[in-house]
Motif scaffolding. Structure first.
Motif, PDB file in Angstrom:
ATOM      1  N   PHE A 182      32.261 -81.008  48.915  1.00  0.00           N
ATOM      2  CA  PHE A 182      32.983 -81.996  48.111  1.00  0.00           C
ATOM      3  C   PHE A 182      32.803 -81.712  46.619  1.00  0.00           C
ATOM      4  CE2 PHE A 182      33.620 -86.467  46.543  1.00  0.00           C
ATOM      5  CZ  PHE A 182      34.961 -86.530  46.891  1.00  0.00           C
ATOM      6  N   VAL A 183      33.772 -82.166  45.838  1.00  0.00           N
ATOM      7  CA  VAL A 183      33.751 -81.953  44.383  1.00  0.00           C
ATOM      8  C   VAL A 183      32.541 -82.628  43.733  1.00  0.00           C
ATOM      9  CG1 VAL A 183      36.246 -81.691  44.131  1.00  0.00           C
ATOM     10  CG2 VAL A 183      35.250 -83.979  44.055  1.00  0.00           C
ATOM     11  N   ASN A 184      32.150 -82.142  42.561  1.00  0.00           N
ATOM     12  CA  ASN A 184      31.023 -82.764  41.858  1.00  0.00           C
ATOM     13  C   ASN A 184      31.516 -83.931  40.996  1.00  0.00           C
ATOM     14  OD1 ASN A 184      31.859 -81.817  39.315  1.00  0.00           O
ATOM     15  ND2 ASN A 184      30.712 -79.913  39.525  1.00  0.00           N
ATOM     16  N   GLN A 185      30.587 -84.592  40.309  1.00  0.00           N
ATOM     17  CA  GLN A 185      30.882 -85.806  39.537  1.00  0.00           C
ATOM     18  C   GLN A 185      32.000 -85.574  38.512  1.00  0.00           C
ATOM     19  OE1 GLN A 185      27.896 -84.756  40.517  1.00  0.00           O
ATOM     20  NE2 GLN A 185      26.371 -86.370  40.572  1.00  0.00           N
ATOM     21  N   GLU A 186      31.858 -84.496  37.727  1.00  0.00           N
ATOM     22  CA  GLU A 186      32.831 -84.226  36.657  1.00  0.00           C
ATOM     23  C   GLU A 186      34.188 -83.832  37.247  1.00  0.00           C
ATOM     24  OE1 GLU A 186      32.926 -84.455  33.282  1.00  0.00           O
ATOM     25  OE2 GLU A 186      31.044 -85.552  33.425  1.00  0.00           O
ATOM     26  N   GLU A 187      34.154 -83.064  38.340  1.00  0.00           N
ATOM     27  CA  GLU A 187      35.426 -82.653  38.972  1.00  0.00           C
ATOM     28  C   GLU A 187      36.193 -83.861  39.496  1.00  0.00           C
ATOM     29  OE1 GLU A 187      34.231 -78.152  40.520  1.00  0.00           O
ATOM     30  OE2 GLU A 187      33.646 -79.887  41.723  1.00  0.00           O
ATOM     31  N   LEU A 188      35.466 -84.813  40.097  1.00  0.00           N
ATOM     32  CA  LEU A 188      36.164 -86.000  40.610  1.00  0.00           C
ATOM     33  C   LEU A 188      36.730 -86.819  39.448  1.00  0.00           C
ATOM     34  CD1 LEU A 188      37.161 -87.832  42.800  1.00  0.00           C
ATOM     35  CD2 LEU A 188      34.888 -88.830  43.015  1.00  0.00           C
ATOM     36  N   LYS A 189      35.962 -86.916  38.372  1.00  0.00           N
ATOM     37  CA  LYS A 189      36.451 -87.646  37.192  1.00  0.00           C
ATOM     38  C   LYS A 189      37.734 -86.978  36.685  1.00  0.00           C
ATOM     39  CE  LYS A 189      34.752 -89.120  32.671  1.00  0.00           C
ATOM     40  NZ  LYS A 189      34.690 -88.178  31.563  1.00  0.00           N
ATOM     41  N   GLY A 190      37.734 -85.647  36.657  1.00  0.00           N
ATOM     42  CA  GLY A 190      38.915 -84.895  36.213  1.00  0.00           C
ATOM     43  C   GLY A 190      40.123 -85.164  37.120  1.00  0.00           C
ATOM     44  N   LEU A 191      39.889 -85.226  38.422  1.00  0.00           N
ATOM     45  CA  LEU A 191      40.994 -85.492  39.357  1.00  0.00           C
ATOM     46  C   LEU A 191      41.545 -86.901  39.153  1.00  0.00           C
ATOM     47  CD1 LEU A 191      39.656 -83.877  42.670  1.00  0.00           C
ATOM     48  CD2 LEU A 191      41.536 -83.067  41.248  1.00  0.00           C
ATOM     49  N   MET A 192      40.651 -87.839  38.856  1.00  0.00           N
ATOM     50  CA  MET A 192      41.111 -89.218  38.597  1.00  0.00           C
ATOM     51  C   MET A 192      42.004 -89.239  37.352  1.00  0.00           C
ATOM     52  SD  MET A 192      37.523 -91.156  39.407  1.00  0.00           S
ATOM     53  CE  MET A 192      37.940 -92.665  38.560  1.00  0.00           C
ATOM     54  N   GLU A 193      41.559 -88.530  36.314  1.00  0.00           N
ATOM     55  CA  GLU A 193      42.340 -88.504  35.066  1.00  0.00           C
ATOM     56  C   GLU A 193      43.698 -87.839  35.308  1.00  0.00           C
ATOM     57  OE1 GLU A 193      38.432 -88.565  32.159  1.00  0.00           O
ATOM     58  OE2 GLU A 193      39.329 -86.658  32.694  1.00  0.00           O
ATOM     59  N   LYS A 194      43.665 -86.769  36.105  1.00  0.00           N
ATOM     60  CA  LYS A 194      44.918 -86.061  36.430  1.00  0.00           C
ATOM     61  C   LYS A 194      45.898 -87.012  37.147  1.00  0.00           C
ATOM     62  CE  LYS A 194      46.321 -82.230  39.258  1.00  0.00           C
ATOM     63  NZ  LYS A 194      45.877 -81.485  40.407  1.00  0.00           N
ATOM     64  N   ASN A 195      45.340 -87.973  37.868  1.00  0.00           N
ATOM     65  CA  ASN A 195      46.187 -88.933  38.593  1.00  0.00           C
ATOM     66  C   ASN A 195      46.380 -90.236  37.806  1.00  0.00           C
ATOM     67  OD1 ASN A 195      47.046 -87.936  41.407  1.00  0.00           O
ATOM     68  ND2 ASN A 195      44.962 -87.145  41.125  1.00  0.00           N
TER      69      ASN A 195
END
Ligand SMILES: C[S@@+](CC[C@H](N)C(=O)[O-])C[C@H]1O[C@@H](n2cnc3c(N)ncnc32)[C@H](O)[C@@H]1O
Length: 235
Positions: free
Chosen positions: A199-212
Motif C-alpha cells: 500500500f502507498v505511504n502517508q505522503e503518497e496517499l495525501k498526494g492521491l487525495m489532492e489529485k482527486n
C-alpha cells in the motif's frame, strides 16, 4: 505482482468470505485491541457535529458506525454502511440490531450507491487498501460528499522508526499462524500482510487525495506510523 493485482478483486472477496465469522475476534487478537484506540482517534478527530450524515465505506461489521452514533448528540442521525461483503455486513447488522438508523447497503468504494453531494462525512477504515482502484474510490468519495464535507481514511501505513519497523515485520510473520489457529486459514492473513506492504505511504496517499480535488489534506500517524489517519475537505 501484475497477476496479484489482476486477481485482486476475486481475492479480496474470497478473503472476507473466509474470515467474516471471526473478523472481530481476529482484529482484537492481531492488534492486541489497539484497533479500538485507532478507531476512537478517528472519531475524536472527526468530532461528529449535530445532524451530520455519514457514509462509512468498507464498513465491515460496523465499528465506525457504532462509534459515530455513540459520539453524536443525535442518536437518530442518518448513516450509511456500505460494503460488498454480505457476510461482514450480516455480522454487523446482528451486532448493531439496536441501531435502527443504520442503512446497510451492498456496494463498493469504486461505485458508491449514493447520490452526489449527499453526505457530510465519508469514512473508510482499513478498507482503501482492499479496493481495486484507489483513484476511483477517492473520486467517488469526493462525488458523494457535500460541499464542506470531510473525508477520513484510517489505514495501515509506513512505520517511521527502523527499530519498530523491524519488530513489526517479525510480528507480522506470526499473523498467518494466529489466523490458522483461530480461523483455520492462513491465506487471508498472508494477503493482509502483503496488502499492507504494497500500500502507498502517508505522503503518497495525501498526494492521491489532492489529485482527486480534496483540499487541506493532512494526516496523523499513530503507533509510530503502523497506521495513519488522513483527512481532506471538499469545497
Ligand atoms: C479489514 S475490513 C475493515 C472493516 C471495518 N471498516 C473496520 O475498520 O473494522 C475491510 C472491508 O473492506 C471491504 N471491501 C473489500 N473490497 C472493497 C471495495 N472494493 N469497496 C468497499 N469495501 C471493500 C471488505 O468486504 C471488508 O469488509
Amino acid at each position: 505482482m501484475q497477476q496479484y493485482l489482476q486477481n485482486k478483486k476475486g481475492l479480496v472477496q474470497g478473503v472476507f468470505d473466509k474470515v467474516y465469522d471471526k473478523y472481530d475476534i481476529m482484529n482484537d487478537l492481531m492488534s492486541l485491541g489497539v484497533h479500538r484506540i485507532w478507531k476512537r482517534n478517528l472519531i475524536n478527530w472527526m468530532n461528529p457535529g449535530k445532524n451530520k450524515i455519514l457514509a462509512d465505506v468498507a464498513c465491515g461489521t460496523g465499528d465506525i458506525a457504532k462509534l459515530f452514533i455513540d459520539n453524536s448528540s443525535n442518536k437518530n442521525i442518518e448513516l450509511f454502511c456500505i460494503d460488498p461483503n454480505e457476510g461482514m455486513m450480516k455480522k454487523g447488522k446482528n451486532r448493531l440490531s439496536n441501531y435502527k438508523n443504520i442503512k446497510w447497503i451492498k456496494g463498493s468504494a469504486e461505485k458508491l450507491p449514493l447520490k452526489s453531494n449527499s453526505c457530510d462525512y465519508y469514512t473508510i477504515s482499513f478498507g482503501l487498501r482492499n479496493t481495486k482502484n484507489i483513484n476511483k474510490s477517492l473520486s467517488e468519495a469526493y462525488r458523494v460528499l457535500k460541499s464542506g464535507g470531510r473525508f477520513f481514511c484510517l489505514e495501515f501505513s509506513k512505520i517511521q522508526n527502523l527499530s519498530l519497523d523491524l519488530v513489526y515485520k517479525r510480528y507480522s510473520k506470526l499473523i498467518p499462524e494466529i489466523g490458522k489457529f483461530v480461523v483455520g486459514e492462513k491465506e487471508p492473513y498472508e494477503y493482509l500482510i502483503k496488502s499492507i506492504q504494497e500500500f502507498v505511504n502517508q505522503e503518497e496517499l495525501k498526494g492521491l487525495m489532492e489529485k482527486n480535488n480534496f483540499i487541506k489534506c493532512e494526516y496523523r500517524n499513530f503507533s509510530g506510523g503502523i497506521v495513519a489517519i488522513h483527512s481532506g475537505w471538499k469545497i
